[in-house]
Design an enzyme around this catalytic site. Structure first.
Site, PDB file in Angstrom:
ATOM      1  N   ARG A  17       0.823  -1.222   0.000  1.00  0.00           N
ATOM      2  CA  ARG A  17       0.000   0.000   0.000  1.00  0.00           C
ATOM      3  C   ARG A  17       0.853   1.267   0.000  1.00  0.00           C
ATOM      4  O   ARG A  17       0.520   2.270   0.633  1.00  0.00           O
ATOM      5  CB  ARG A  17      -0.975   0.001   1.182  1.00  0.00           C
ATOM      6  CG  ARG A  17      -2.031  -1.067   1.144  1.00  0.00           C
ATOM      7  CD  ARG A  17      -2.942  -0.978   2.347  1.00  0.00           C
ATOM      8  NE  ARG A  17      -2.224  -1.348   3.556  1.00  0.00           N
ATOM      9  CZ  ARG A  17      -2.607  -1.049   4.792  1.00  0.00           C
ATOM     10  NH1 ARG A  17      -3.726  -0.359   4.978  1.00  0.00           N
ATOM     11  NH2 ARG A  17      -1.906  -1.429   5.844  1.00  0.00           N
ATOM     12  N   GLU A  18       1.951   1.233  -0.748  1.00  0.00           N
ATOM     13  CA  GLU A  18       2.840   2.390  -0.792  1.00  0.00           C
ATOM     14  C   GLU A  18       2.127   3.639  -1.303  1.00  0.00           C
ATOM     15  O   GLU A  18       2.397   4.765  -0.842  1.00  0.00           O
ATOM     16  CB  GLU A  18       4.062   2.084  -1.675  1.00  0.00           C
ATOM     17  CG  GLU A  18       5.001   1.050  -1.099  1.00  0.00           C
ATOM     18  CD  GLU A  18       4.652  -0.385  -1.497  1.00  0.00           C
ATOM     19  OE1 GLU A  18       5.512  -1.267  -1.334  1.00  0.00           O
ATOM     20  OE2 GLU A  18       3.514  -0.613  -1.974  1.00  0.00           O
ATOM     21  N   ASP A 609     -26.836  -3.121   7.966  1.00  0.00           N
ATOM     22  CA  ASP A 609     -26.381  -2.352   6.806  1.00  0.00           C
ATOM     23  C   ASP A 609     -26.382  -3.205   5.541  1.00  0.00           C
ATOM     24  O   ASP A 609     -25.787  -4.288   5.517  1.00  0.00           O
ATOM     25  CB  ASP A 609     -24.969  -1.835   7.041  1.00  0.00           C
ATOM     26  CG  ASP A 609     -24.921  -0.698   8.043  1.00  0.00           C
ATOM     27  OD1 ASP A 609     -25.971  -0.076   8.279  1.00  0.00           O
ATOM     28  OD2 ASP A 609     -23.836  -0.433   8.590  1.00  0.00           O
ATOM     29  N   GLU A 615     -25.087  -2.621  -5.579  1.00  0.00           N
ATOM     30  CA  GLU A 615     -23.818  -2.967  -6.208  1.00  0.00           C
ATOM     31  C   GLU A 615     -23.862  -4.342  -6.877  1.00  0.00           C
ATOM     32  O   GLU A 615     -23.208  -4.574  -7.888  1.00  0.00           O
ATOM     33  CB  GLU A 615     -22.728  -2.933  -5.148  1.00  0.00           C
ATOM     34  CG  GLU A 615     -21.345  -3.285  -5.608  1.00  0.00           C
ATOM     35  CD  GLU A 615     -20.388  -3.229  -4.451  1.00  0.00           C
ATOM     36  OE1 GLU A 615     -19.722  -4.243  -4.192  1.00  0.00           O
ATOM     37  OE2 GLU A 615     -20.326  -2.181  -3.788  1.00  0.00           O
ATOM     38  N   CYS A 653     -25.093   2.617   0.532  1.00  0.00           N
ATOM     39  CA  CYS A 653     -24.127   3.579   0.015  1.00  0.00           C
ATOM     40  C   CYS A 653     -24.592   4.103  -1.340  1.00  0.00           C
ATOM     41  O   CYS A 653     -25.677   3.796  -1.800  1.00  0.00           O
ATOM     42  CB  CYS A 653     -22.753   2.923  -0.101  1.00  0.00           C
ATOM     43  SG  CYS A 653     -21.951   2.665   1.496  1.00  0.00           S
ATOM     44  N   GLU A 675     -26.890   7.891   1.144  1.00  0.00           N
ATOM     45  CA  GLU A 675     -25.907   8.934   0.894  1.00  0.00           C
ATOM     46  C   GLU A 675     -26.468   9.926  -0.120  1.00  0.00           C
ATOM     47  O   GLU A 675     -26.656   9.584  -1.284  1.00  0.00           O
ATOM     48  CB  GLU A 675     -24.610   8.316   0.379  1.00  0.00           C
ATOM     49  CG  GLU A 675     -24.003   7.319   1.367  1.00  0.00           C
ATOM     50  CD  GLU A 675     -22.626   6.849   0.958  1.00  0.00           C
ATOM     51  OE1 GLU A 675     -21.783   7.708   0.620  1.00  0.00           O
ATOM     52  OE2 GLU A 675     -22.382   5.654   0.966  1.00  0.00           O
ATOM     53  N   HIS A 704     -16.914  11.337   2.777  1.00  0.00           N
ATOM     54  CA  HIS A 704     -15.804  10.942   1.911  1.00  0.00           C
ATOM     55  C   HIS A 704     -14.903  12.120   1.567  1.00  0.00           C
ATOM     56  O   HIS A 704     -13.971  11.977   0.776  1.00  0.00           O
ATOM     57  CB  HIS A 704     -16.347  10.302   0.635  1.00  0.00           C
ATOM     58  CG  HIS A 704     -17.061   9.010   0.888  1.00  0.00           C
ATOM     59  ND1 HIS A 704     -18.422   8.938   1.033  1.00  0.00           N
ATOM     60  CD2 HIS A 704     -16.610   7.749   1.069  1.00  0.00           C
ATOM     61  CE1 HIS A 704     -18.778   7.685   1.279  1.00  0.00           C
ATOM     62  NE2 HIS A 704     -17.696   6.948   1.309  1.00  0.00           N
ATOM     63  N   CYS A 736     -22.465   8.308   5.693  1.00  0.00           N
ATOM     64  CA  CYS A 736     -21.926   6.959   5.887  1.00  0.00           C
ATOM     65  C   CYS A 736     -21.181   6.935   7.221  1.00  0.00           C
ATOM     66  O   CYS A 736     -21.216   7.898   7.986  1.00  0.00           O
ATOM     67  CB  CYS A 736     -20.997   6.612   4.719  1.00  0.00           C
ATOM     68  SG  CYS A 736     -20.678   4.835   4.517  1.00  0.00           S
TER      69      CYS A 736
END
Length: 769
Positions: A17-18, A609, A615, A653, A675, A704, A736
């Site tokens: 995760r650089e 939730d 999705e 979401c 949202e 966000h 959220c």
């Protein structure tokens, strides 16, 4: 005939995760733009080198992004909304991140020049994945021009390292289909957009690009005649303007769009044979021999190891007759980087898995066998065959008790005892909440101290008693603070939870977890999806003790917080040896047990939730109803066993609700939070037109973005909500959960939110509501 290997995109975040850490350091003002750019260039170089070493012949460029590839496309063509005050020749980094994250008042430590409050662009899910993209905003008078050199710079960057890459470019028609138009029909802008795309292609050709991968994922959707015409017009205009075009489709089959595609004057076509294996035969029948066929034979969306011998025998005869490109079904953005990091994973389960690195190795072994004969990949094929048999026969997969419980399900398990009107009266009597009741979605900031304590516990540096005491102190403080600012319904903060899916999966049978299996959700936000490999059940209560402890700290209602079965399913890497709905029903029964235990402990409000329900909606409308039927049924299984006076909440979401509003109604949750802050309450149109009878919490605080909205901004949003809903229906909450935010953002934002609710109550009393 030759078989080559291509990758359509590699995970951007880096092995460890650089990219995440470089971005967050830059945003915090701890590092410079030059340092961020150096880190990004290092990752790109490493990714090209590694893919080549693994056996990829065709490498992508411009698949890397500092935030999102759709946002990159908006920057490339200069589609910057007016509120960002962009006037430069190229889209600078500050403008780019303002579009992604918004801006707040004074200039940021990183040097952002946007001095006023500016909201971020709307964000939504990339087709049916858990990746989020920034929705393009187009307006009347929109103009396009090349406003970013990223695609050209990265091609030359790779060339300097010795790699002639195939640049990746989101196609013009898919871009317009994904965009939102304000006072303009996006397709009216197609002629102007094509001029810019032609210029981009010509410039790439001048730099030496032989091919361009032009992604048109919208070709797997149901298309209108306008959209079909747009595809024909676009590729007639672009086919001869520069490099050869590899038209790339994924996430499904072309189906009724196949004839449209085969008539397009492109030089290559990529097909997703994982999602739609049957389209291979149609492609062989309809495609002209000169069109290079790219076959997505390795799953770019899931982590299961391929059966290489089966693929070999399927492709052997085809490879003898025409040149082929073998590739993942889609970009490898959606899977973790390297399985080799998972040293603590159960070895039996690990042998069934394949991450991005292993998927390229699989493609290389398959290509080698097709080019040189099966014996050329003997070791890889033998290991693949052994793993396939081991997975089919493993006792870890099937649980007879789970199968028996599923078989015993009947209609009584999917219906609440009474209709909503009856339940609402019972809940009002029990809860005695004011109008515009305030709450949050569940989580509070996971501060560095919280993460440090969790890491210390995992490493054995502190014992369970010390860790538990730390979590109790955090929980108690969060409950007290919520009381102080006047929230009506409290949450315990979820400090003990690493992730809203992983936390539950770790306590359910049938799930495995990685240590480094990160994938990008959006920007610097990364998640580690659980691996759902077997039958699911709940050995013991998962949340009851923490709920009971938090409720003991207050007289106000404390929500029980659970993740729903559809979301657990859609945010996991799901087993592919049985229908998804079968796995979802198993999860639903496990969550039902938890709901009933929470109610028995005294919980008056339980939130389940379903952030990812939409999705999972199939991309083709003809398949929607079947999915919605079983998804809604699974939610109802979790919630149907409680009394009338127990209030069931759910949260969703970013979603376009219009098309599924009847299914949302059929879920029969007492309260749904959604949202809506970025869309300025537009999403409530569906609830109004449907005359949604239950209660709704339209988000008034965009979590966000680091922006802190003022009370007046949230009051304005609640006033807009009142144009769609009646005041007794409206709850007041953030968009959220607040896990990813900082306390110095959350405290003033929630204080302002409570003040906004009080303002609305005063207005309501004055208006006689």
């Amino acid at each position: 005939m030759t078989v080559s290997v291509a990758t359509l995109g590699f995970p951007r975040i880096g092995l460890r995760r650089e990219l995440k850490f470089a971005l967050e350091s830059y945003w915090a003002g701890k590092s410079s733009l030059a340092e961020l750019q150096t880190a990004a260039a290092g990752l790109r170089a490493l990714h090209w080198t590694r893919q080549k070493a693994l056996g990829a012949d065709i490498l992508p460029s411009n698949d890397f992004s500092l935030y999102d590839h759709v946002l990159d496309t908006s920057a490339l063509i200069g589609a910057v909304p007016a509120r960002y005050d962009w006037t430069g020749e190229t889209v600078d980094t500050d403008t780019y991140f303002a579009m992604a994250r918004g801006t707040q008042g004074a200039a940021s430590p990183a040097g952002c020049g946007h001095m006023h409050d500016t909201t971020a662009q709307e964000m939504t899910k990339w087709f049916d994945t858990n990746y989020h993209f920034l929705v393009p905003e187009l307006s009347a008078g929109q103009t396009f021009r090349i406003a970013s050199t990223k695609i050209f710079d990265e091609f030359e960057e790779a060339k300097a390292l010795g790699y002639t890459t195939r640049p990746v470019l989101l196609g013009p028609v898919s871009y317009l289909m994904l965009a939102k138009g304000k006072a303009v029909e996006p397709f009216a802008l197609l002629p102007q957009l094509l001029e810019v795309y032609a210029e981009i292609l010509a410039r790439l050709a001048k730099l030496g690009a032989e091919w361009v991968q032009i992604d048109e994922p919208c070709l797997v959707l149901d298309l209108s005649e306008t959209q079909r015409t747009a595809f024909a017009r676009a590729y007639s205009a672009l086919a001869t303007r520069g490099p050869k075009l590899m038209l790339t489709t994924y996430f499904g089959g072309l189906d009724d769009n196949f004839d449209l595609v085969t008539d397009l004057p492109v030089h290559g076509l990529h097909l997703d044979l994982v999602r739609a294996p049957d389209q291979l035969e149609l492609a062989l029948e309809k495609l002209q021999p000169h069109v290079l066929l790219s076959l997505g034979v390795i799953d770019g969306r899931n982590i299961w190891r391929a059966n290489l011998p089966d693929l070999y025998w399927r492709l052997k005869e085809i490879a003898a007759k025409r040149d082929l490109v073998l590739a993942p079904s889609c970009s490898l953005l959606h899977v973790p980087v390297d399985l080799a990091l998972e040293t603590s994973l159960d070895p039996e389960i690990a042998q069934w898995l394949s991450f991005a690195v292993q998927k390229i190795e699989e493609l290389a072994a398959l290509a080698r066998a097709l080019n040189e004969g099966e014996d050329a990949s003997f070791a890889a094929f033998s290991a693949s065959r052994i793993a396939a048999v081991a997975r089919q026969t493993s006792p870890k997969i099937h649980d007879p008790a789970v199968a028996a419980r599923l078989a015993a399900l009947d209609d009584t398990a999917i219906h609440r005892p009474s209709p909503f009107a009856t339940r609402r009266a019972a809940q009002q009597e029990r809860l005695a909440l004011p109008t515009y009741p305030t709450t949050t979605i569940g989580s509070f900031p996971q501060t560095p101290d919280v993460r440090k304590a969790r890491a210390a516990f995992i490493k054995g540096e502190i014992d369970a008693a010390v860790y538990d005491q730390y979590l109790r102190v955090e929980t108690r403080a969060a409950v007290k603070w919520q009381e102080e600012i006047g929230l009506d319904v409290l949450v315990h903060g979820e400090f003990e939870r690493n992730d809203m899916v992983q936390y539950f999966g770790e306590q359910l049978s049938g799930f495995a977890f990685t240590r480094a299996g990160w994938v990008q959700s959006y920007g610097s936000r990364c998640v580690r999806p659980p691996i759902l490999y077997g039958d699911v059940s709940r050995p013991a209560p998962m949340t009851v003790d923490w709920w009971r402890y938090a409720q003991d700290q207050t007289d106000k209602p404390m929500k029980g917080m659970l993740t729903g079965p559809v979301t657990i399913l859609n945010w996991s890497f799901v087993r592919d040896d049985q229908p998804r709905e079968a796995s979802c029903r198993q999860i639903a029964l496990a969550i039902r047990d938890e709901v009933q235990d929470l109610e028995a402990a005294g919980a008056a409000i339980i939130q389940i939730d379903e952030a990812a329900l939409r999705e999972g909606l199939p991309l083709r409308r003809s398949a929607w109803q079947y999915y919605l039927d079983w998804a809604v049924e699974c939610f109802r299984i979790t919630a149907s066993g409680v009394r009338d006076d127990t209030q069931i909440h759910t949260h969703m979401c970013y979603s376009e609700f219009n098309d599924i509003i009847r299914a949302i109604g059929a879920m029969d949750a007492d309260v749904i939070s959604i949202e809506t802050a970025r869309s300025q309450m537009e999403l409530l149109d569906a609830f109004a037109s449907y005359a949604y009878p239950n209660e709704v919490g339209p988000g008034v605080y965009d979590i966000h973005s680091p922006r802190i909205p003022a009370t007046s901004e949230m009051t304005d949003l609640l006033t807009l909500a009142g144009k769609h809903l009646l005041p007794p229906q409206i709850w007041v909450n953030p968009d959220c959960g607040l896990k990813t935010r900082k306390w110095d953002e959350v405290r003033p934002a929630l204080t302002a939110m409570v003040a906004a609710a009080r303002t609305m109550r005063i207005r309501g009393a004055y208006d006689g509501q």
